[in-house]
Design an enzyme around this catalytic site. Structure first.
Site, short mmCIF file in Angstrom:
data_model
loop_
_atom_site.label_atom_id
_atom_site.label_comp_id
_atom_site.label_asym_id
_atom_site.label_seq_id
_atom_site.Cartn_x
_atom_site.Cartn_y
_atom_site.Cartn_z
N SER A 606 52.53 16.59 27.70
CA SER A 606 53.86 16.97 28.14
C SER A 606 54.84 15.85 27.81
CB SER A 606 53.85 17.31 29.64
OG SER A 606 55.00 18.02 30.00
N ASP A 681 52.40 28.85 26.10
CA ASP A 681 53.13 27.92 26.97
C ASP A 681 54.53 28.45 27.25
OD1 ASP A 681 54.26 25.69 28.25
OD2 ASP A 681 53.16 24.27 26.99
N HIS A 713 50.95 25.85 29.64
CA HIS A 713 51.15 24.40 29.60
C HIS A 713 49.93 23.67 30.12
CE1 HIS A 713 53.68 21.00 28.94
NE2 HIS A 713 53.66 20.60 30.19
#
Length: 741
Positions: A606, A681, A713
């Protein structure tokens, strides 16, 4: 980009077993990634949602199963009988049917997308039982062991709640808010409008970035209810292809990227049947955020209104009969070049005053507002991080605060004036806590580098009364076979370029004199998470160390729990100071004679994935290889509330966004790169990686990638997680980032 962890639960009165005494085998089996992610969890039992009953007589929690660590059932503990029993068996009453896309996405926002069975519940205010959602339907579990089914529909019941007096059950279905008497038929109390209008649901950025997962709030005595109406029509559409293993679903997702229009949020107050509906006056400016909504003890509605820039927060006091509002007080950012961090650390008190958390003095501290004057209750130079509870009759304020940067402790002090705090927890552990509604008992969770998370009930002096989960590392603990190879972390500081001490942690493998070892350098680096602390780190880092790698992590400027001035350097400058601070960590590692200076590999997910890209671009040759998981590559692709809080509006500061992007300098990457992304995602949308992939391919820049069809994600599970981590280490081995022979 939030992270959360809760642990503990099963046996209650077990003998304490010291960590050192648990070394019961002469040799430790190999700690593989397959075992790290298998059931039972090596962390021990990991209960969730631990709550006291309204009368403080019971403790309930969601306990995961030993044979399936992702499935949770509802358990209760009776303080009078000191007995545990399962209140709701998720397999016995769950249907296991497919959830709606809306519920799947809500679970992703709440970071519970991987869990099964019961993931949430709510106590009735009279303590008669709990509301339990399972597989899209609702049940009411009573303390006598009976379970009443409340709904049985093909549609999912989202955001279910019991009303304040438990007379009604409410939920969102098909973009409307439904209400009915408990046990009776529910009906919609809001209009059915076009598909871009949602009633009773929090908008995307509220769920994802503001930690506000609901869009309606029951008033006192079941008389009125505040309901959010969200108009998503101004929000741009991201066509998200959820690419799965055997097919692709295409979703037109309303996703407000930085610099674009947000949803228009309105509030209405109405009766439980939808009658007497009035609109709340939120002001003339519709480009605002409704951050928090609460009913006060005076039966007024209190709304926290945040401006688009997130530098001003107004507390509105609303007359629920007319919708008229006034500004009760205004909170502003602690600096001109800073922002307001939203918080749930506040409480309306019986006398009408407000207990309030603020960073106005540079650190998170508590204040009390009586409607005219502010009284500061804490003045710590290490931040207060959470409100634990209050005992208003006893004039006690219980809170959690950072201590010596690397631990958190629980304290009590006066609720009416600043006073010397009393420490309630063991400083050898890092702690968190919650409190029963009466303010008479504490639930404390703690862990240390050599102790997985434990939890216990304590009195108001912090004295342990009974274990909820001792989680002792005894002969039966799943981690015990691996204790002989358990490596305790070492801690230290490195000065940043301005002299600020940056804290690091390092786990070393068993090393031979004269040999040098590769480094697996983990980073997150963005605003929010603190990755270096003295809590239980779990088995994953230990598995990496068992492979012969040094595990290293460093918290750069911009990370949490060091105060405003430590976080501020990210303001309109993401991808700058963090890169330089992490470089300082790499340069430090290269000075150590047991580190192979040519074998320092970096990994992040991330924001950490973004940082891998920026670090490889900024310092070619410094790192042996980089692994970038689900990276944000261009901040113009990420959502408004998160991105603009730190970077400002790209329409006003385009140069800041250009400098922060990982796309313009992508061709400077010359070190081995592994790119990883889930192909469904909905948070860091796949376009972030596909744009980077295209740029690298069009410029003949070598890289490798691993994509995960159907995963969002979070790429995780008992089988896919070992695949992910084995892939990363095969990549490192292929590029010579290996331990010495």
């Amino acid at each position: 980009m939030r992270i959360a962890l809760l642990a503990a639960a099963a046996a209650i009165l077990l003998p304490t077993t010291a960590f050192a005494d648990a070394h019961m085998t002469e040799s430790s089996p190999e700690l593989t990634f397959e075992r790290v992610f298998a059931s039972p969890s090596l962390n021990g039992p990991t209960p969730r949602a631990v709550k006291f009953s309204p009368d403080g007589k019971y403790l309930t929690l969601l306990r995961n199963r030993e044979e399936d660590s992702s499935r949770y059932d509802l358990w209760g503990y009776d303080f009078a009988t000191r007995e545990w029993r399962m209140l709701v068996d998720s397999e016995a009453i769950g249907s296991g049917r497919e959830l709606s896309e809306d519920e799947k996405m809500q679970r992703e926002r709440a970071r519970v997308g991987s869990l099964k069975g019961i993931i949430s519940y709510q106590w009735a205010s009279d303590g008669s039982g709990v509301l339990v959602p399972i597989d899209g339907d609702l049940y009411f579990a009573k303390l006598d062991g009976t379970v009443q089914r409340l709904t049985d529909t093909e549609e999912s019941e989202l955001n279910p709640k019991l009303s304040s007096k438990a007379g009604y059950v409410s939920f969102v279905r098909d973009r409307q808010l439904w209400v009915g008497e408990v046990g009776g038929e529910a009906a919609p109390i809001t209009p059915k409008e076009e598909d871009t209008i949602r009633w009773g649901e929090a908008e995307f950025v509220a769920q994802e970035e503001m930690s506000r997962l609901t869009g309606y709030w029951w008033g006192p005595n079941d008389q009125r209810i505040a309901v959010q109406r969200t108009d998503e029509s101004p929000v741009g559409i991201v066509t998200r292809a959820a690419i799965g293993a055997t097919g692709t679903q295409v979703f037109d997702q309303r996703y407000p990227v930085a610099g674009s229009d947000n949803a228009i949020v309105e509030l209405y107050v109405m009766d439980p049947d939808g009658g007497n509906r009035v609109k709340v006056d939120l002001g003339d400016d519709t480009d605002i955020y409704v951050a928090r909504v609460n009913w006060g003890p005076d039966d007024y509605l209190y709304v926290q209104r945040q401006n688009r820039e997130q530098t001003v927060l107004d507390m509105l006091k609303v007359d629920p009969s007319t919708g008229e509002s006034e500004v009760w007080f205004t909170e502003t950012a602690a600096r001109d070049d800073y922002w307001i961090n939203l918080s749930d650390n506040y409480r309306f008190l019986k006398d009408g005053s407000l207990l309030w958390w603020s960073e106005r003095d540079g650190f998170g501290n508590f204040y009390r507002f009586d409607g005219e004057n502010w009284t500061q209750l804490t003045s710590r130079k290490e931040p207060v991080t959470a409100l634990v509870g209050v005992d208003q009759d006893g004039d006690k304020l219980y809170y959690r605060a950072v201590t010596d940067v690397l631990t958190e402790q629980v304290y009590v002090s006066s609720l009416s004036a600043e006073s010397e705090p009393t420490l309630l927890t063991d400083p050898d552990y890092t702690n968190s806590a919650s409190m029963d509604p009466t303010g008479k008992g504490l639930l404390i969770s703690r862990s240390a580098t050599d102790q997985p998370t434990q939890s216990y009930i304590a009195d108001t002096r912090g004295e342990r009364l009974v274990w909820v989960e001792e989680n002792a590392l005894d002969a039966d603990h799943p981690y015990t076979p691996f204790l002989l190879s358990h490596t305790p972390p070492e801690y230290g500081t490195i000065p940043a370029e301005d002299g600020t001490p940056l804290h690091y942690m390092m786990l070393k493998p068993e090393m031979e004199p004269g040999k040098q070892y590769p480094v697996f350098y983990y980073h997150y680096s963005g605003p929010g998470p603190q990755v270096v602390d003295k809590g239980w780190g779990g088995a994953l880092a230990q598995a990496v160390v068992d492979k012969g790698y040094i595990w290293f992590a460093l918290d750069n400027r911009g990370s949490a729990n060091r105060g405003v001035d430590f976080e501020q350097p990210l303001y309109r400058a993401m991808g700058g100071v963090e890169v330089r601070d992490q470089k300082t960590g790499a340069e430090f590692l290269k000075t150590l004679d047991y580190v192979d200076a040519e074998k320092i590999a970096i990994y992040g997910w991330s924001y950490g994935g973004y940082m891998t890209l920026k670090q490889l671009q900024a310092d070619p040759g410094l790192y042996a290889a980089g692994i970038s998981g689900a990276p944000v590559t261009r901040w113009g692709l990420y959502d408004t509330h998160y991105t603009e809080r730190f970077m400002g509006d790209p329409r006003e500061v385009p140069e800041a966004y250009e400098a922060a992007s990982a796309i313009p300098n992508a061709t400077k990457i010359s070190d081995p790169l592994l790119l990883i992304h889930g192909m469904a995602d909905d948070n860091v949308v796949f376009e972030n990686s596909s744009e980077l992939i295209s740029v690298l391919q069009e410029n003949n820049v070598a890289f490798e990638m691993m994509l995960y069809p159907g995963y969002t994600h979070r790429v995780g599970g008992e089988q896919v997680s070992p695949h992910l981590w084995n892939t990363m280490f095969r990549f490192l081995e292929a590029h010579g980032v290996t331990p010495p022979e």
